[in-house]
Design an enzyme around this catalytic site. Structure first.
Site, PDB file in Angstrom:
ATOM      1  N   ASN A  11      18.639  -0.272  68.802  1.00 29.14           N
ATOM      2  CA  ASN A  11      19.637  -1.337  68.769  1.00 29.14           C
ATOM      3  C   ASN A  11      20.265  -1.344  67.379  1.00 29.14           C
ATOM      4  O   ASN A  11      19.641  -1.772  66.417  1.00 29.14           O
ATOM      5  CB  ASN A  11      18.940  -2.676  69.065  1.00 29.14           C
ATOM      6  N   TRP A  12      21.482  -0.844  67.312  1.00 24.90           N
ATOM      7  CA  TRP A  12      22.132  -0.736  65.999  1.00 24.90           C
ATOM      8  C   TRP A  12      22.621  -2.094  65.486  1.00 24.90           C
ATOM      9  O   TRP A  12      23.072  -2.204  64.350  1.00 24.90           O
ATOM     10  CB  TRP A  12      23.304   0.253  66.072  1.00 24.90           C
ATOM     11  N   LYS A  13      22.604  -3.119  66.356  1.00 23.88           N
ATOM     12  CA  LYS A  13      23.112  -4.448  65.974  1.00 23.88           C
ATOM     13  C   LYS A  13      24.531  -4.312  65.392  1.00 23.88           C
ATOM     14  O   LYS A  13      25.274  -3.434  65.850  1.00 23.88           O
ATOM     15  CB  LYS A  13      22.131  -5.134  65.020  1.00 23.88           C
ATOM     16  N   HIS A  97      18.970 -11.025  73.574  1.00 24.58           N
ATOM     17  CA  HIS A  97      18.323 -10.779  72.277  1.00 24.58           C
ATOM     18  C   HIS A  97      18.172 -12.115  71.541  1.00 24.58           C
ATOM     19  O   HIS A  97      19.042 -12.983  71.637  1.00 24.58           O
ATOM     20  CB  HIS A  97      19.165  -9.804  71.457  1.00 24.58           C
ATOM     21  N   GLU A  99      18.655 -12.850  68.588  1.00 29.35           N
ATOM     22  CA  GLU A  99      19.770 -13.139  67.682  1.00 29.35           C
ATOM     23  C   GLU A  99      20.931 -13.795  68.434  1.00 29.35           C
ATOM     24  O   GLU A  99      21.735 -14.510  67.836  1.00 29.35           O
ATOM     25  CB  GLU A  99      20.204 -11.848  66.972  1.00 29.35           C
ATOM     26  N   GLU A 167      10.037  -9.124  71.967  1.00 26.40           N
ATOM     27  CA  GLU A 167      10.356  -9.074  70.547  1.00 26.40           C
ATOM     28  C   GLU A 167       9.999 -10.414  69.906  1.00 26.40           C
ATOM     29  O   GLU A 167      10.794 -11.376  69.983  1.00 26.40           O
ATOM     30  CB  GLU A 167      11.845  -8.796  70.343  1.00 26.40           C
ATOM     31  N   GLY A 173      12.938  -7.466  61.843  1.00 28.27           N
ATOM     32  CA  GLY A 173      13.540  -7.243  60.535  1.00 28.27           C
ATOM     33  C   GLY A 173      12.717  -7.748  59.363  1.00 28.27           C
ATOM     34  O   GLY A 173      13.210  -7.843  58.244  1.00 28.27           O
ATOM     35  N   SER A 212      10.122  -4.603  63.932  1.00 25.99           N
ATOM     36  CA  SER A 212       9.576  -3.811  62.826  1.00 25.99           C
ATOM     37  C   SER A 212       8.815  -2.565  63.283  1.00 25.99           C
ATOM     38  O   SER A 212       7.827  -2.179  62.664  1.00 25.99           O
ATOM     39  CB  SER A 212       8.696  -4.686  61.922  1.00 25.99           C
ATOM     40  N   GLY A 233      15.248  -1.709  65.891  1.00 19.19           N
ATOM     41  CA  GLY A 233      16.426  -2.123  65.145  1.00 19.19           C
ATOM     42  C   GLY A 233      16.660  -1.226  63.939  1.00 19.19           C
ATOM     43  O   GLY A 233      17.155  -0.106  64.052  1.00 19.19           O
ATOM     44  N   GLY A 234      16.274  -1.716  62.771  1.00 18.24           N
ATOM     45  CA  GLY A 234      16.558  -1.025  61.510  1.00 18.24           C
ATOM     46  C   GLY A 234      16.223   0.459  61.508  1.00 18.24           C
ATOM     47  O   GLY A 234      17.011   1.285  61.016  1.00 18.24           O
TER      48      GLY A 234
HETATM   49  P1  13P Z   1      13.830  -4.366  63.704  1.00 17.50           P
HETATM   50  O1  13P Z   1      13.281  -3.076  64.299  1.00 17.50           O
HETATM   51  O2  13P Z   1      14.845  -4.141  62.643  1.00 17.50           O
HETATM   52  O3  13P Z   1      12.729  -5.292  63.345  1.00 17.50           O
HETATM   53  O4  13P Z   1      14.651  -5.081  64.911  1.00 17.50           O
HETATM   54  C1  13P Z   1      14.065  -5.233  66.141  1.00 17.50           C
HETATM   55  C2  13P Z   1      15.104  -5.678  67.096  1.00 17.50           C
HETATM   56  O5  13P Z   1      15.568  -6.792  67.026  1.00 17.50           O
HETATM   57  C3  13P Z   1      15.546  -4.724  68.124  1.00 17.50           C
HETATM   58  O6  13P Z   1      16.326  -5.336  69.096  1.00 17.50           O
END
Ligand code: 13P
Length: 249
Positions: A11-13, A97, A99, A167, A173, A212, A233-234
């Protein structure tokens, strides 16, 4: 129903410009050179979906969106529909998600409506659930997460391809991850809920872990009970890190 193949999705957000397609190219080159045990997908921002889908067409890497509107079309400035994502070449879409649940007040009912929209457009939904730190500390993790599963997954998903992503909000993050016991406890509870809701069809969909995940912890997380992949994510922004997770699956 037999268990689906594990899925590792990035997920590149809100990250990535045209130049970042080089990372996607590197991921697909490695995946095609040595096909991994899992399915692999990248979910870039909406602006890159069509270009990435063209680039990855015919490779072993699938493309997904990060959200969609429940309606098919209309006067909804700035939004995109599931049909638009499918038309751009996406095969999956992340929905609910945290977020978006936190930042845009998305309710379980809205996530369920978006999930219906994804199915209507032929997209495979990845529906996210997870507790906040406050909810975990209050001992509410299992009731919150299983409540989200019940409320966000419409009955029409029965027999369709979909995934759930667990999640924990406090692990996203932050570099913090739950213990393996905590991950297994929640994943088992999600599986039990899926079977309660969908019967036999609830045994198949993969339950991804997200929060993470990195190359150094992926192998042990991916081996945990009822963990059927990862939502990253990251660590999905750089091909080398993401591939370190893909090859651990
Ligand atoms: P991180 O891997 O950056 O913690 O993000 C997880 C995430 O929200 C994937 O959707």
């Amino acid at each position: 129903m037999t268990a689906a193949r594990p899925l590792v999705a990035g997920n590149w957000k809100m990250n990535g410009l045209g130049l970042s397609l080089d990372e996607a190219r590197a991921v697909s080159a490695a995946v095609d050179a040595q096909p991994p045990a899992c399915r692999v997908a990248l979910c870039p921002p909406a602006t890159l979906v069509a270009r990435m889908a063209d680039l990855l067409n015919g490779t072993g890497v699938e493309v997904g969106g990060q959200d969609c509107r429940a309606e098919e079309s209309g006067a909804f400035t700035g939004d995109i529909s599931a049909e638009m994502l499918a038309d751009a070449g996406a095969g999956l879409v992340i929905l609910g998600h945290s977020e978006r649940r936190a930042g845009y007040g998305e309710s379980d009912a809205l996530v369920a409506a978006k999930t219906e929209a994804a199915l209507r457009a032929g997209l495979e939904p990845i529906v996210c659930v997870g507790e906040t730190l406050q909810q975990r500390e209050a001992g509410e993790t299992l009731s919150v997460v299983t409540g989200q599963v019940r409320g966000s997954l419409p009955a029409s998903l029965a027999g369709k391809a979909f995934a759930v992503a667990y999640e924990p909000v406090w692990a996203i993050g932050t570099g913090l991850t739950p213990t393996l016991e905590q991950i297994e406890e929640v994943h088992v509870a999600i599986r039990e809920t899926l079977v309660e809701v969908f019967g036999e069809a609830g045994k198949g969909p993969p339950i991804l872990y997200g929060g993470s995940v990195k190359p150094s912890n992926a192998a042990e997380i991916l081996k945990a009970r009822e963990v059927g992949g990862a939502l990253v994510g990251g660590a999905s922004l750089k091909a080398a890190d993401f591939l370190g997770i893909v090859t651990a699956a």
